[in-house]
Scaffold this active site. Structure first.
Site, mmCIF file in Angstrom:
data_model
loop_
_atom_site.group_PDB
_atom_site.id
_atom_site.type_symbol
_atom_site.label_atom_id
_atom_site.label_comp_id
_atom_site.label_asym_id
_atom_site.label_seq_id
_atom_site.Cartn_x
_atom_site.Cartn_y
_atom_site.Cartn_z
ATOM 1 N N ARG A 223 4.299 11.664 11.799
ATOM 2 C CA ARG A 223 2.149 11.985 11.139
ATOM 3 C C ARG A 223 2.445 12.741 9.983
ATOM 4 O O ARG A 223 3.251 13.913 10.043
ATOM 5 C CB ARG A 223 1.348 12.413 12.345
ATOM 6 C CG ARG A 223 0.758 11.209 12.592
ATOM 7 C CD ARG A 223 -0.278 9.953 11.983
ATOM 8 N NE ARG A 223 -0.624 9.255 12.971
ATOM 9 C CZ ARG A 223 -0.071 8.073 13.700
ATOM 10 N NH1 ARG A 223 0.870 7.854 12.691
ATOM 11 N NH2 ARG A 223 -1.029 7.352 13.993
ATOM 12 N N HIS A 271 4.297 4.402 5.016
ATOM 13 C CA HIS A 271 3.473 4.492 5.919
ATOM 14 C C HIS A 271 3.586 2.902 6.374
ATOM 15 O O HIS A 271 2.466 2.095 7.477
ATOM 16 C CB HIS A 271 2.706 4.880 6.224
ATOM 17 C CG HIS A 271 2.212 5.862 7.541
ATOM 18 N ND1 HIS A 271 0.962 6.143 7.848
ATOM 19 C CD2 HIS A 271 1.988 4.768 8.525
ATOM 20 C CE1 HIS A 271 0.688 6.419 8.815
ATOM 21 N NE2 HIS A 271 1.765 5.969 9.271
#
Length: 308
Positions: A223, A271
């Site tokens: 993350r 992502h």
């Protein structure tokens, strides 16, 4: 009993089609068209409503449509409602593909060859055997384990680190904070697949980079807030790190003028390392619904004390 989906509506339409095929007796709704709120028992979401039980008074389970739950505000979810993260084959396969290509990009010097191509330089670099490139994976959950099992097949010496420990065939497993420095010292390519928690936020920083072998590389698929981006730039400038492949940043996307965008030793993707695949995700959800009805543990149910 009804099921509510609150995430990307295009994917929601695919889920609705699959539910109609595989569980035709369960009414399926896509947010914000929730139908009878009192009938909703199950919610699948990227981010639940702020006060889910006020909106959905009879809610029994919340499913994340992603592999993590760090985007949830768990303080707003009553303790009696299980929260379940997504563990499905599509996410695992995608992550294994992405990390494998990232490791091979670094291992086969493709950063250097990209620079040579820009300079129209035809020059072979020495090829290092996989046995000379040590892989280290932070996080030994389903994704970390699958990545290590694939990479060891290439002949890379593989190790993994987690807080609580694990056992993976052919992989040196390290456990706990006391072993982290030793793990880092033998990691030429460091791959982050940790969940985002209070303990892991900002973990990829100057101090951690200094404990890696000089010239090591980073593959960041955890993350964005795991990484101190200024410390990464400093480590690249000093040569402590040789390159970095980032699939996650903080914020997402990065601001237009951020120096990571144009850094010659950094590759950024938006992502996309892995994503939930509707067909396999729905199968996993339906199996967990069966488990819930039968009083069995659900696959992916999180431990609130750990945050994952």
């Amino acid at each position: 009993m009804s099921f509510l989906y609150k995430a990307d509506p295009a994917r929601g339409a695919q889920w609705a089609h699959l539910f109609a095929q595989k569980s035709p007796d369960m009414p399926f709704h896509i947010w914000p068209n929730i139908g009878d709120a009192a009938a909703i028992r199950y919610l699948a979401a990227w981010q639940p409503p702020e006060d889910p039980t006020r909106t959905l008074p009879n809610l029994e389970v919340i499913f994340s449509v992603g592999a993590g739950v760090d985007q949830f505000d768990l303080s707003g979810v009553p303790a009696h409602i299980p929260v379940v993260r997504m563990i499905e084959p599509g996410i695992v396969e995608g992550m294994v593909e992405y990390v494998t290509q990232a490791v091979l990009t670094i291992h086969r010097d493709l950063f250097d060859y990209a620079l040579q191509q820009q300079q129209q330089t035809w020059q072979a670099l020495p090829v290092q055997p996989a046995s000379s490139r040590r892989i280290g994976v932070l996080g030994l959950g389903v994704l970390g384990t699958a990545v290590l099992e694939r990479l060891r097949l290439f002949g890379f010496p593989c190790a993994g680190w987690s807080r609580s420990g694990a056992s993976i065939e052919g992989v040196d497993c390290y456990a706990g904070t006391d072993s982290l420095d030793a793990f880092l010292a033998r990691s030429d390519i460091l791959i982050c697949l940790l969940p985002l928690t209070t303990a892991t936020r900002g973990l990829l920083d100057r101090s951690l980079f200094s404990k890696l072998p000089r010239g090591a590389a980073l593959v960041q698929t955890g993350r964005g807030p795991h990484l101190n981006q200024e410390d990464l730039l400093a480590a690249l400038a000093s040569g402590q790190l040789g390159s970095a492949i980032l699939d996650v940043t903080d914020p997402e996307p990065l601001p237009a003028a951020h120096p990571l965008w144009s850094h010659p030793r950094v590759r950024i993707t938006p992502h996309i390392a892995s994503a939930t695949r509707p067909d396999s995700a729905v199968d996993v959800i339906l199996d967990n619904l069966r488990r819930h009805r039968e009083g069995l543990p659900m696959i992916g149910q999180i431990d609130r004390t750990r945050g994952y």
